[in-house]
Scaffold this active site. Structure first.
Site, short mmCIF file in Angstrom:
data_model
loop_
_atom_site.label_atom_id
_atom_site.label_comp_id
_atom_site.label_asym_id
_atom_site.label_seq_id
_atom_site.Cartn_x
_atom_site.Cartn_y
_atom_site.Cartn_z
N HIS A 1 76.48 56.47 45.02
CA HIS A 1 75.90 55.59 46.03
C HIS A 1 75.46 56.44 47.20
CE1 HIS A 1 77.49 51.95 44.38
NE2 HIS A 1 78.73 52.28 44.59
N ASP B 1 71.08 52.19 40.97
CA ASP B 1 70.31 52.62 42.15
C ASP B 1 69.63 51.46 42.87
OD1 ASP B 1 70.90 55.28 41.32
OD2 ASP B 1 69.19 55.20 39.96
#
Ligand code: GDP
Length: 425
Positions: free
Chosen positions: A40, A12
């Site tokens: 993503h 992340d």
């Protein structure tokens, strides 16, 4: 020329955005590990997309998107994700899937769910996408490669029966769940054969030919160095290597050709799931950062779970960059920190009364206490700034302190989720 975009932290970090930017100038964009267990977030002119399996390069219609042999392919998830992209009107380029990639089967997902149930409160925080069972079977040599979908029925049936014999022992005796039947597994495989048929290719050959022709290849990593199976915070790791070096294996490309390793570093720490997290914040401080973090809060793309957040951890990040073999660093989500009066950086770990800057193994990590250094905040919104020199001096000092600690040049600073919100230094 091969470039890799990988993470230095727990995932992340904003790799999706950096990949999306670099994908605009790439000919091939390759996923080389993982599966649909993470995601993503990409924000561009077509909208906001949570990609799980699809390479971020899908948004460059001139480029070829590749799911390499190192990926665990969930055929249904793949086709669903492709449909959502097409429905949004994205004019995507060609997509190819390695004939040597492993297939995620319905029983892999069932195993994940049953195992989480069995472990109850002591679970690993799996995303239940079947990735760990799939990669376990790969190495136990009882998995199915994409190419097996087109094998002779007799050969395939023999393999399926063997798998069912092994799996059913656990289904029956450990989990007390219904058994799987060979004919159902065969049907499932035939369904995947039809879904994947238009995309299957000898991707390592395609990529090596492209490399010889001087094309630009981008390797896109999922998760970060601290989730690497070997070098991460084992056992709270993912089941495939998250390192740029594995790009060679997971895409079938020569290791020496990976010349540029853009390692994405987040301006503060965040992590999903269990595991030691030395610079973690709690209470109101954590809530505020979580709420302001990322783009609309720190919540997992695949699971929606709230992420744990903390101060920037220079010890973990320096190690993450070292393991990635970072040639340059992109620092992301710097804009989020503009509300703070002061910021802390974790510059050392105190373990059994001694301070170290070297990231330890898991049993020692569990004992580590953070050693902080405090820096002044910049108290302004830096979104919209295009040149590094125009950033507030406190913000530059923060980035340069990070750079000094990790020992790798910061080449990009991301100050917003959108593609154009990127300062090239
Ligand atoms: P990845 O797995 O490394 O690609 O990271 P994610 O996409 O899961 O998480 C990063 C989050 O931060 C996403 O919501 C992005 O849109 C967002 N993001 C990326 N870069 C920036 C940035 O510079 N500023 C802000 N505010 N958000 C960003």
């Amino acid at each position: 020329m091969i470039t890799a975009v990988v993470g230095a932290n727990w995932g992340d970090e904003g790799k999706g955005k950096i990949t999306d930017v670099l994908a605009q100038e790439s000919d091939y964009i390759v996923r080389f590990q993982g599966g649909s267990n993470a995601g993503h977030t990409i924000k561009n002119e077509f909208g906001k997309f949570g990609l799980h399996l699809m390479p971020s390069g899908i948004f460059n219609k001139e480029a070829v998107s590749v799911l390499g042999n190192g990926v665990a392919v969930n055929a249904k998830k793949f086709i669903e994700e492709l449909a959502s992209i097409e429905e949004a009107g994205v004019p995507h380029g060609k997509i190819i899937i390695s004939d040597r990639a492993q297939l995620v089967m319905s029983y892999h997902m069932a195993f994940d769910a049953y195992e989480e149930e069995r472990l109850a409160g002591h679970s690993f925080g799996s995303t239940k996408a079947g990735i760990a069972p799939c990669f376990s079977d790969k190495y136990a040599k009882i998995g199915f490669q994409v190419a097996d979908l087109y094998a002779d029925k007799e050969v395939l049936m023999a393999r399926i029966e063997n798998v069912c014999t092994i799996k059913n022992v656990l289904f029956e005796n450990l989990y007390h769940k219904p058994q799987i039947k060979p004919e159902d597994i065969y049907e499932e495989l035939m369904e995947y054969a039809e879904i994947l048929r238009p995309y299957v290719a000898h991707t390592s050959q395609v990529l090596n030919d492209a490399l010889r022709e001087g094309k630009k290849i981008l390797l896109e990593g999922q998760l970060g160095a601290l989730k690497d199976t070997d070098h991460g915070i084992y056992p709270m790791v993912t089941s495939s290597s998250t390192l740029a070096g594995f790009g060679s294996t997971g895409a079938g490309l020569p290791p020496y050709a990976i010349e540029r390793i853009v390692t994405v570093v987040k301006a503060y720490s965040s992590a999903v799931g269990a595991g030691a997290f030395v610079s973690e914040l709690f209470g109101d401080e954590a809530d505020e950062l979580r709420r302001r973090g990322g783009d609309g809060g720190e919540f997992g793309v695949t699971t929606g779970r709230p992420r744990r957040v903390g101060w920037f951890d220079a010890v973990a990040t320096r190690y993450g960059c070292m393991m990635q073999g970072a040639t340059e660093v992109a620092v992301t989500v710097v804009d989020v920190l503009g509300y703070l009066d002061e910021l802390k950086i974790c510059v050392g770990y105190e373990i059994d009364g001694e301070v170290t800057k070297d990231f330890p193994n898991t049993p020692l990590l569990e004992k580590a206490k953070p050693v902080y250094e405090t820096l002044p905040g910049w108290k302004t919104d830096i979104r919209g700034i295009k040149n590094y020199d125009d950033l507030p001096s406190e913000c530059k000092a923060y980035i340069e302190r990070i750079e000094k600690e990790i020992g790798v040049r910061v080449s990009m600073v991301s100050n917003g989720p959108a593609r154009e919100e990127l300062i090239i230094r």
